[in-house]
Enzyme design. Sequence first.
Site, PDB file in Angstrom:
ATOM      1  N   HIS A 171       0.888  -1.179   0.000  1.00 15.17           N
ATOM      2  CA  HIS A 171       0.000   0.000   0.000  1.00 15.17           C
ATOM      3  C   HIS A 171       0.921   1.222   0.000  1.00 15.17           C
ATOM      4  O   HIS A 171       1.531   1.547   1.023  1.00 15.17           O
ATOM      5  CB  HIS A 171      -0.878  -0.047   1.251  1.00 15.17           C
ATOM      6  CG  HIS A 171      -1.744   1.151   1.465  1.00 15.17           C
ATOM      7  ND1 HIS A 171      -3.100   1.164   1.161  1.00 15.17           N
ATOM      8  CD2 HIS A 171      -1.473   2.387   1.973  1.00 15.17           C
ATOM      9  CE1 HIS A 171      -3.610   2.346   1.467  1.00 15.17           C
ATOM     10  NE2 HIS A 171      -2.647   3.113   1.969  1.00 15.17           N
ATOM     11  N   CYS A 220      -3.507  10.258   4.840  1.00 15.30           N
ATOM     12  CA  CYS A 220      -4.118  10.004   6.146  1.00 15.30           C
ATOM     13  C   CYS A 220      -4.194  11.312   6.927  1.00 15.30           C
ATOM     14  O   CYS A 220      -3.174  11.983   7.100  1.00 15.30           O
ATOM     15  CB  CYS A 220      -3.292   8.983   6.924  1.00 15.30           C
ATOM     16  SG  CYS A 220      -3.884   8.716   8.595  1.00 15.30           S
ATOM     17  N   ASN A 244      -2.184   8.980  -2.577  1.00 16.32           N
ATOM     18  CA  ASN A 244      -1.858   7.571  -2.783  1.00 16.32           C
ATOM     19  C   ASN A 244      -1.257   7.429  -4.169  1.00 16.32           C
ATOM     20  O   ASN A 244      -1.451   8.269  -5.044  1.00 16.32           O
ATOM     21  CB  ASN A 244      -3.146   6.732  -2.742  1.00 16.32           C
ATOM     22  CG  ASN A 244      -3.709   6.587  -1.356  1.00 16.32           C
ATOM     23  OD1 ASN A 244      -4.290   7.507  -0.819  1.00 16.32           O
ATOM     24  ND2 ASN A 244      -3.530   5.416  -0.774  1.00 16.32           N
TER      25      ASN A 244
HETATM   26  P1  HMG Z   1     -11.382   7.413  20.940  1.00 15.85           P
HETATM   27  O1  HMG Z   1     -11.754   8.871  21.008  1.00 15.85           O
HETATM   28  O2  HMG Z   1     -10.183   6.967  21.660  1.00 15.85           O
HETATM   29  O3  HMG Z   1     -12.515   6.402  21.402  1.00 15.85           O
HETATM   30  O4  HMG Z   1     -11.262   7.028  19.390  1.00 15.85           O
HETATM   31  P2  HMG Z   1     -13.970   6.562  21.962  1.00 15.85           P
HETATM   32  O5  HMG Z   1     -14.459   5.158  22.146  1.00 15.85           O
HETATM   33  O6  HMG Z   1     -13.952   7.481  23.146  1.00 15.85           O
HETATM   34  O7  HMG Z   1     -14.810   7.238  20.802  1.00 15.85           O
HETATM   35  C1  HMG Z   1     -14.961   8.626  20.612  1.00 15.85           C
HETATM   36  C2  HMG Z   1     -16.347   8.894  20.094  1.00 15.85           C
HETATM   37  O8  HMG Z   1     -16.512   8.264  18.834  1.00 15.85           O
HETATM   38  C3  HMG Z   1     -17.471   8.327  20.977  1.00 15.85           C
HETATM   39  O9  HMG Z   1     -18.596   9.163  20.803  1.00 15.85           O
HETATM   40  C4  HMG Z   1     -17.738   7.000  20.361  1.00 15.85           C
HETATM   41  O10 HMG Z   1     -19.066   6.536  20.588  1.00 15.85           O
HETATM   42  C5  HMG Z   1     -17.553   7.284  18.902  1.00 15.85           C
HETATM   43  P3  HMG Z   1     -19.106  10.099  22.017  1.00 15.85           P
HETATM   44  O11 HMG Z   1     -19.355   9.173  23.152  1.00 15.85           O
HETATM   45  O12 HMG Z   1     -17.974  11.057  22.289  1.00 15.85           O
HETATM   46  O13 HMG Z   1     -20.338  10.746  21.469  1.00 15.85           O
HETATM   47  N1  HMG Z   1     -17.097   6.114  18.155  1.00 15.85           N
HETATM   48  C6  HMG Z   1     -17.631   5.695  17.012  1.00 15.85           C
HETATM   49  N2  HMG Z   1     -18.668   6.158  16.275  1.00 15.85           N
HETATM   50  C7  HMG Z   1     -18.950   5.486  15.135  1.00 15.85           C
HETATM   51  N3  HMG Z   1     -18.239   4.412  14.684  1.00 15.85           N
HETATM   52  C8  HMG Z   1     -17.201   3.941  15.407  1.00 15.85           C
HETATM   53  C9  HMG Z   1     -16.878   4.595  16.622  1.00 15.85           C
HETATM   54  N4  HMG Z   1     -15.914   4.376  17.531  1.00 15.85           N
HETATM   55  C10 HMG Z   1     -16.063   5.310  18.474  1.00 15.85           C
HETATM   56  N5  HMG Z   1     -16.523   2.882  14.970  1.00 15.85           N
HETATM   57  C11 HMG Z   1     -11.116   5.520  17.530  1.00 15.85           C
HETATM   58  C12 HMG Z   1     -10.749   5.760  18.980  1.00 15.85           C
HETATM   59  C13 HMG Z   1     -10.348   4.286  17.084  1.00 15.85           C
HETATM   60  C14 HMG Z   1     -12.609   5.269  17.432  1.00 15.85           C
HETATM   61  C15 HMG Z   1     -10.717   6.775  16.701  1.00 15.85           C
HETATM   62  O14 HMG Z   1      -9.399   7.097  16.972  1.00 15.85           O
HETATM   63  C16 HMG Z   1     -10.882   6.586  15.216  1.00 15.85           C
HETATM   64  O15 HMG Z   1     -12.004   6.434  14.709  1.00 15.85           O
HETATM   65  N6  HMG Z   1      -9.753   6.621  14.472  1.00 15.85           N
HETATM   66  C17 HMG Z   1      -9.766   6.432  13.029  1.00 15.85           C
HETATM   67  C18 HMG Z   1      -8.749   7.341  12.373  1.00 15.85           C
HETATM   68  C19 HMG Z   1      -8.752   7.102  10.901  1.00 15.85           C
HETATM   69  O16 HMG Z   1      -9.752   6.733  10.303  1.00 15.85           O
HETATM   70  N7  HMG Z   1      -7.587   7.340  10.246  1.00 15.85           N
HETATM   71  C20 HMG Z   1      -7.464   7.179   8.834  1.00 15.85           C
HETATM   72  C21 HMG Z   1      -7.517   5.742   8.388  1.00 15.85           C
HETATM   73  S1  HMG Z   1      -5.989   4.863   8.639  1.00 15.85           S
HETATM   74  C22 HMG Z   1      -5.031   5.251   7.228  1.00 15.85           C
HETATM   75  O17 HMG Z   1      -5.379   6.114   6.469  1.00 15.85           O
HETATM   76  C23 HMG Z   1      -3.795   4.443   6.963  1.00 15.85           C
HETATM   77  C24 HMG Z   1      -3.992   3.401   5.836  1.00 15.85           C
HETATM   78  O18 HMG Z   1      -4.388   4.027   4.621  1.00 15.85           O
HETATM   79  C25 HMG Z   1      -2.658   2.652   5.606  1.00 15.85           C
HETATM   80  C26 HMG Z   1      -1.470   3.609   5.445  1.00 15.85           C
HETATM   81  O19 HMG Z   1      -1.430   4.366   4.448  1.00 15.85           O
HETATM   82  O20 HMG Z   1      -0.625   3.584   6.342  1.00 15.85           O
HETATM   83  C27 HMG Z   1      -5.050   2.357   6.189  1.00 15.85           C
HETATM   84 MG    MG Z   2      -3.054   4.925   3.159  1.00 13.65          MG
END
Ligand code: HMG
Ligand code: MG
Length: 300
Positions: free
Chosen positions: A207, A240, A249
Amino acid sequence: MVLPARVTVVEVGPRDGLQHESGVVSTAAKIAFVDALSAAGHAVIEVSAFVSPKWVPQMADAAEVFAGITRRDGVRYTALVPNLAGLARAAAAEVTEIAIFAASSQTFSRRNINQSIDESLATYRAVCDAALAQGRRVRGYLSTCFGCPFEGPVPPARVAEVAARLLDLGVFEVAISDTIGVAHPGQIPEVLDAVTARVPLAQVALHLHDTRGTALANVLAGLQYGVTTFDSAAGGLGGCPYAPGASGNLATEDLLYMLHGMGIATGVSLDGVAAASRALAGAIGHPLPSRYLQAAVRPV
Ligand code: HMG
Ligand code: MG
C-alpha cells in the site's frame, strides 16, 4: 527477471482518497465514484470507513454510501473498521469484508487510533474474532512500515513482528503500508525480507503513497520480489489525516499504465478509471494529481 503475469489492484480511492479531502464531498458523488470504479472492472474497492465521525467526518456517511451503491457480482466492497462499534455498523450495512489498521510505530498508532500497538491488537482480536464468526473476511493494514512522521525510521524487524501478530489474528492479507510516501526501492526488499520470514509472500500486499514520487519505482521493486497485490487510489487522491505530510496515494491510472505497458494483466480498464476520476474531479472542484490523467488531456 520473472514478473507476475497478473496482479490484483485494490482500489482505495473512495476511502483513503476521500478521507483526506478538506471540502465536503456529497454522498451522491461518492456513490457515483464507487459505481464508476466497479464499472471500470475493479474487483476490490474500499468504499468507506466505519470509524468515529468525530475523528474523520469525511467518512461519516459510510452506511449511506454502502446503501446507495449498485453491488456487482464478484466485486469485493470493503471498509475500515477500528473497533466493535465499527463492526456493528459494517454488519448492518452488509459489508462482507472489512479491514483493520494497525501501525508499526507507537506514536502513529496513538495519534491515529488513540491506542498503543498492544492495545490496538487487543481491540482487533475482538474485532477479528467477531467478524470471522460472522463469516466476514478481514484484511490487516500495517502503517508506517518504511518510516513514521513522528519517530522517523522504523526497524524492519519491528514491522515483521507486528505483521506476524496481525496474521495471528486471522487476517487473510497484510498490507505493508508506506503511510507518508517515504519508501525508496532499496527499502522494499529489505522490509519484505523481514516480513516474509513471518508472513507468506502470497499474503503480503503493498500500500504505497506517492508523496515523494517513488511509488511506481517501489511497485517495480515489489513486482520483482513477487508481490501480486497493490493498493492505489483513482486520480491519486488521498492521504491520512493523522499523518502530517501524507499526500496522494499511488494513482490507479499511473499504476495501470505501467502494469499494462509491461504486459501485466489487472482486469481493470484504464479508460474506465480515468472517466471515474474525471467525474469525481468535477464534483469536488479540483484537478487530481495522477500523472496519467494530466498527460491524457493533451494530444500525443
Ligand atoms: P477514541 O476517542 O479513543 O474512542 O477514538 P472513543 O471510544 O472514546 O470514541 C470517541 C467517540 O466516537 C465516541 O462518541 C464514540 O461513541 C464514537 P461520544 O461518546 O464522544 O459521542 N465512536 C464511534 N462512532 C462510530 N463508529 C465507530 C466509533 N468508535 C467510536 N466505529 C477511535 C478511537 C479508534 C474510534 C478513533 O481514533 C478513530 O475512529 N480513528 C480512526 C482514524 C482514521 O480513520 N484514520 C485514517 C484511516 S488509517 C489510514 O489512512 C492508513 C492506511 O491508509 C494505511 C497507510 O497508508 O498507512 C489504512
Ligand atoms: Mg493509506
